[in-house]
Write a protein that holds these residues in place. Sequence first.
Motif, PDB file in Angstrom:
ATOM      1  N   TYR A   1      -4.672  -1.131  -8.644  1.00 32.96           N
ATOM      2  CA  TYR A   1      -4.962   0.258  -9.293  1.00 32.96           C
ATOM      3  C   TYR A   1      -6.177   0.611  -8.059  1.00 32.96           C
ATOM      4  CZ  TYR A   1      -3.036   1.113 -13.216  1.00 32.96           C
ATOM      5  OH  TYR A   1      -1.739   0.736 -14.414  1.00 32.96           O
ATOM      6  N   ASP A   2      -6.400   2.138  -7.251  1.00 34.60           N
ATOM      7  CA  ASP A   2      -7.567   2.451  -6.439  1.00 34.60           C
ATOM      8  C   ASP A   2      -8.061   2.766  -6.559  1.00 34.60           C
ATOM      9  OD1 ASP A   2      -5.813   1.312  -4.280  1.00 34.60           O
ATOM     10  OD2 ASP A   2      -4.933   3.050  -4.648  1.00 34.60           O
ATOM     11  N   ALA A   3      -8.506   3.964  -7.875  1.00 30.95           N
ATOM     12  CA  ALA A   3      -9.263   4.301  -9.110  1.00 30.95           C
ATOM     13  C   ALA A   3      -9.434   4.046 -10.846  1.00 30.95           C
ATOM     14  CB  ALA A   3      -9.897   5.048  -8.861  1.00 30.95           C
TER      15      ALA A   3
ATOM     16  N   ALA B   1     -12.563  14.218  -6.153  1.00 32.49           N
ATOM     17  CA  ALA B   1     -13.264  13.727  -6.716  1.00 32.49           C
ATOM     18  C   ALA B   1     -12.427  11.961  -6.679  1.00 32.49           C
ATOM     19  CB  ALA B   1     -13.593  13.618  -8.397  1.00 32.49           C
ATOM     20  N   ALA B   2     -11.086  11.843  -7.181  1.00 32.52           N
ATOM     21  CA  ALA B   2     -10.837  10.715  -7.569  1.00 32.52           C
ATOM     22  C   ALA B   2     -10.414   9.970  -6.253  1.00 32.52           C
ATOM     23  CB  ALA B   2      -9.232  10.798  -8.283  1.00 32.52           C
ATOM     24  N   ARG B   3      -9.951  10.924  -4.796  1.00 30.39           N
ATOM     25  CA  ARG B   3     -10.135  10.487  -3.640  1.00 30.39           C
ATOM     26  C   ARG B   3     -11.368  10.189  -2.837  1.00 30.39           C
ATOM     27  NH1 ARG B   3      -5.680  14.080  -3.456  1.00 30.39           N
ATOM     28  NH2 ARG B   3      -3.726  12.903  -2.812  1.00 30.39           N
TER      29      ARG B   3
ATOM     30  N   GLN C   1      -2.234  16.318  -8.207  1.00 33.06           N
ATOM     31  CA  GLN C   1      -3.137  16.864  -6.575  1.00 33.06           C
ATOM     32  C   GLN C   1      -2.416  15.304  -6.467  1.00 33.06           C
ATOM     33  OE1 GLN C   1      -5.729  18.619  -5.580  1.00 33.06           O
ATOM     34  NE2 GLN C   1      -4.583  19.765  -6.905  1.00 33.06           N
ATOM     35  N   GLY C   2      -1.266  14.850  -6.300  1.00 27.81           N
ATOM     36  CA  GLY C   2      -0.556  14.071  -5.314  1.00 27.81           C
ATOM     37  C   GLY C   2      -1.229  12.908  -5.541  1.00 27.81           C
ATOM     38  N   LEU C   3      -1.645  12.030  -6.954  1.00 25.74           N
ATOM     39  CA  LEU C   3      -1.954  11.421  -6.891  1.00 25.74           C
ATOM     40  C   LEU C   3      -1.045  10.909  -7.543  1.00 25.74           C
ATOM     41  CD1 LEU C   3      -5.956  11.297  -7.707  1.00 25.74           C
ATOM     42  CD2 LEU C   3      -4.739  10.842  -5.221  1.00 25.74           C
ATOM     43  N   ASP C   4      -1.106   9.232  -7.837  1.00 30.58           N
ATOM     44  CA  ASP C   4      -0.255   8.638  -9.053  1.00 30.58           C
ATOM     45  C   ASP C   4      -0.618   8.026 -10.264  1.00 30.58           C
ATOM     46  OD1 ASP C   4       1.662   7.266 -10.154  1.00 30.58           O
ATOM     47  OD2 ASP C   4       1.749   5.417  -8.694  1.00 30.58           O
TER      48      ASP C   4
ATOM     49  N   ARG D   1       0.604  -0.977   0.281  1.00 33.44           N
ATOM     50  CA  ARG D   1      -0.194  -0.001   0.088  1.00 33.44           C
ATOM     51  C   ARG D   1       0.735   0.854   0.227  1.00 33.44           C
ATOM     52  NH1 ARG D   1      -4.973  -1.409  -2.593  1.00 33.44           N
ATOM     53  NH2 ARG D   1      -5.787  -2.975  -1.100  1.00 33.44           N
ATOM     54  N   GLY D   2       0.558   2.272  -0.404  1.00 32.95           N
ATOM     55  CA  GLY D   2       0.901   3.106  -0.958  1.00 32.95           C
ATOM     56  C   GLY D   2       0.368   4.383  -0.980  1.00 32.95           C
ATOM     57  N   LYS D   3       0.186   5.751  -1.570  1.00 32.06           N
ATOM     58  CA  LYS D   3      -0.527   6.662  -2.062  1.00 32.06           C
ATOM     59  C   LYS D   3      -2.220   6.255  -3.267  1.00 32.06           C
ATOM     60  CE  LYS D   3       2.880   9.491  -5.187  1.00 32.06           C
ATOM     61  NZ  LYS D   3       3.228  10.392  -5.813  1.00 32.06           N
ATOM     62  N   PRO D   4      -2.356   6.792  -3.677  1.00 24.68           N
ATOM     63  CA  PRO D   4      -3.821   6.144  -4.282  1.00 24.68           C
ATOM     64  C   PRO D   4      -2.938   6.409  -5.917  1.00 24.68           C
ATOM     65  CG  PRO D   4      -4.767   7.460  -2.849  1.00 24.68           C
ATOM     66  CD  PRO D   4      -3.242   8.155  -2.063  1.00 24.68           C
ATOM     67  N   ARG D   5      -3.446   5.148  -6.995  1.00 19.49           N
ATOM     68  CA  ARG D   5      -2.887   5.260  -7.670  1.00 19.49           C
ATOM     69  C   ARG D   5      -4.474   5.329  -8.342  1.00 19.49           C
ATOM     70  NH1 ARG D   5       0.771   0.654 -10.195  1.00 19.49           N
ATOM     71  NH2 ARG D   5       1.843   1.359 -11.966  1.00 19.49           N
ATOM     72  N   VAL D   6      -3.735   5.699  -9.936  1.00 20.79           N
ATOM     73  CA  VAL D   6      -5.375   6.038 -10.963  1.00 20.79           C
ATOM     74  C   VAL D   6      -5.371   5.615 -11.915  1.00 20.79           C
ATOM     75  CG1 VAL D   6      -7.007   8.071 -11.717  1.00 20.79           C
ATOM     76  CG2 VAL D   6      -6.551   8.122  -8.900  1.00 20.79           C
ATOM     77  N   LEU D   7      -5.550   4.746 -12.485  1.00 30.51           N
ATOM     78  CA  LEU D   7      -5.684   4.483 -14.167  1.00 30.51           C
ATOM     79  C   LEU D   7      -6.963   5.067 -14.928  1.00 30.51           C
ATOM     80  CD1 LEU D   7      -4.443   2.893 -16.363  1.00 30.51           C
ATOM     81  CD2 LEU D   7      -6.275   1.363 -15.287  1.00 30.51           C
TER      82      LEU D   7
END
Length: 941
Positions: free
Chosen positions: A336-338, A678-680, A314-317, A290-296
Amino acid sequence: MRFTDPWYALLLLPVLAGLWASWGSVHGMAKGRKRFAFAVRAVLAALLVLALAGPQSRRPNQGMATVFVVDRSDSVQDAERDRADAFVREAMQKLGPDDMAGVVAFGATPLLDSAPGGRRDFPGVQSKVDGSASDIAAAIRLASASFPEGKARRIVMLTDGNETRGDLMQAAEVAASEGVPLDFFALGIKAEQREASVVELSTPSERRAAEPFEARVVVESTVQQRATLVIDRDGAVVSRQPVLLDKGKTSIVLDQRLEDPGFYRYRATLEPEFDSDRRNNIGASFTTVRGKPRVLVLQGSTNHQDLAQALSRQGLDVDLRGGDGVPVRAEDLQPYDAVFLNDLDAKFMGARQMQILRAAARDTGIGLAMVGGEGSFLPGGWYGTPVADALPVDLNVRQRKSFPSTTVLVIADASGSMAMPEDGVQKIQLAAKAAEETVKLLSAMDRVGVAGSADGIELVAPIQPLKDKPGVISQIRKLRPGGGGIYAEPSMQFAQKQLLKEDTKVRHFILLADGADVDTYGNSLAIVRDMFLQKVTTSVVSIGDGKDVPFLKQLAAAGGGRFYLTNKASKLPAIFTQDVAVMSRSAIEEITFVPEMRSGEEALRGFAPSELPALFAYCLADVKPLARASLLSPKKDPVFVTWQYGLARTLAFTSDAQSRWAARWVQWPGFGRFWGQAARSIARRSTQNDYQFAVAQDGGKGRISLKATDRLGNPLPASQAEVTVSSPTGESQSVSLNQEAPGVFSGNFKADELGSYIVSVAESAGGGAKRIATSGFSIPYPPEYRQAAANSALLTAASALTGGEALARPVDALRPVPNPGETLTDLWPWFLLASLLLLPFDVGVRRVALPLKAILAGALARLHPNRAPQTAPETMARLRQAKSRVTPAEAGPTAGQKPPAPAPRVEPRAGTPHAPQDSPPGSTAGRLLDAKRQKRAGRNP
């Protein structure tokens, strides 16, 4: 004879008592007839009572019925299959005159290969079964159901005993209770054959960054040998080392460390010195860091990076991919988290990819967002897809909103090429399915017609209003392939004639053609241009990129419609609905507006309604029940909507995130913060407690061992988490856990398919949100490939439980069983039938008095016509004698004579006995004579 319910026989007592009590109440019937009537009634009642008692006849079984259960799974080699066929063939040739034999072949499922019959030549197993698994228990159940009546029973198993599904011992218990012995003839790989396989690769389900852990590999070999073990992580080799394998199982442990967050797939590959089957040399496992949120972010084109850059700031991967980068495996989505579908057309995803994405959201909590544009929502062909199920908006907007009335005519290629199957379905049927989905999309006020074009044009569904959609759909399903190819000019002429008669505001024509088989261009382009001038649009769909594609593109351009090219007929439903939605003006609303904001949504936290910029267009959709719309258009259409779908939060933003419809939003200072929030808000959240998984696969089932602790390491007293398993096909399973120790839980689930299984544990985060911990395991090859020897221990135990034994010769399969048993036949139907046949006699003997003696005498006279006539009956003789004793004075006077004076009457003295009777007092004639004398005495005192 025996009775299944003998207590019903006690009903005979009240029946007999009732007959006895009713004897005295029956009058006016001769005693003999009365006795006969009551006897018939008693027999009828007794038959009914005995039928209730369940009479059965017993008959000892004659002969033997043997069913051979033959293993055809992949773990049985060809030579062993030949041995099994030879065993059955020799046994069938030695059947006795009363014996019968049948064959059941099995793998993943059993099939009755040969029904039980007498002596015959056996050609070998002919059935084709799925050999990827072994279900011996199911084969035994089928064999038990195929036994004929009246025979002793035996089942002979010809198998290696390596079951991968079902429970043989449970099936043996049932067979033992039914008195069916299980014999066996062991098959399997010979012990001297050298074979090695990877049994298991296990890694921790979750670890923190830079925390060391162990990867454990279990290898099984039939001989001692040297090998090389290769470990790769996400396709990159991280370890290659020589190992010495012992005979049996060998455990190998490797130290690992992961520095970066993500979802990692480990794979172990064994390269042994001696091996007979390399398909079983692979193992797989998964580990999450686990780490910071990752978005595809998936887009049709990566040229527009406004959304991806805003999320990164915004600090998202963020991982930005084009339409060709859509993940194809379930484990590819787990890092991915989202996932954001940003103006992505549905054509970039296959049906399986859509199912995987839906399952990832529903079962593993990965957030899903769809952002609008001309290639999204309805314009992007997402109507009716698995992804649309997960969205918080409904794309079937024509059912709820008012749009211009529309007429759609579809002419589909019905030539011979459309009869070719695609994934087991004819292309013409997929075309009909596309037209069917179009009907579902349109409203009851719209009109649709469908025709097929081959040697001629057949209108299977005339243009009609959609007030009866099921009726129209049934007509469309009559679309069938013909011959020749599609003829362009006649199709255009037919469409022009049909559509120019319509008076709806929108008139649209769809031509579906084979890109390599279009005939008779003629004046097609001129006809289409003329139709367009009369406000009839034309779109063209081409199946395959053939020689006629340039012409088909010209048709679409001349008709003011769209051109679609696809190599898969399965995409036709999405293409048709996409085209109709766009061309009927029910897909996009072009209007400049400032969204109306409603409070309560996390993505809008910190924004005031007055600071939102204007948007220039949006895709039309409707809010699903229970979804929350936070931004609305002036027409109250949804712009920003969220809801809970399974374990995930999903959102829909119906405008775009580019400089087309959202040019002012892209320049707005709050653009990045809005999308970051929105992503978080939809990203998968980690659990507050720690969950460690250990998953093993055995016998077609997966077993989860779960260790649950809080952040301080204390075991949780009870698991309140929800455990969900997503299969390789996208199916979801909920798993119930049982506590085995403090903080230790276990549960089972179905796992009999190849591929990756993703296991999720969900905790409640309040407000309907979930916190998710995920892990998984993989079945890289069928369990059949893992076995290296016959499981004789299992076969021996199952056989001993039923009184069976191991067989060495085929003739032993025909030996008598200790208890051949008996056949029971229900007799109650016969008892009931006899009572029904007796019922008319019961009624007749009471209602009709027949002269039985006269009938009998007549029958005897007919049988013996030469016999001398019989003397008069005794009664008539007595009457004649009585008449002869009458005095002459009693006779009537002759003519001319006076009647004599009556003789003086002599009264008998008291105590003097009467004169002797001429007839027996009990006879009918005697009673008649007494009455006659008393009458005369009364006239002559």
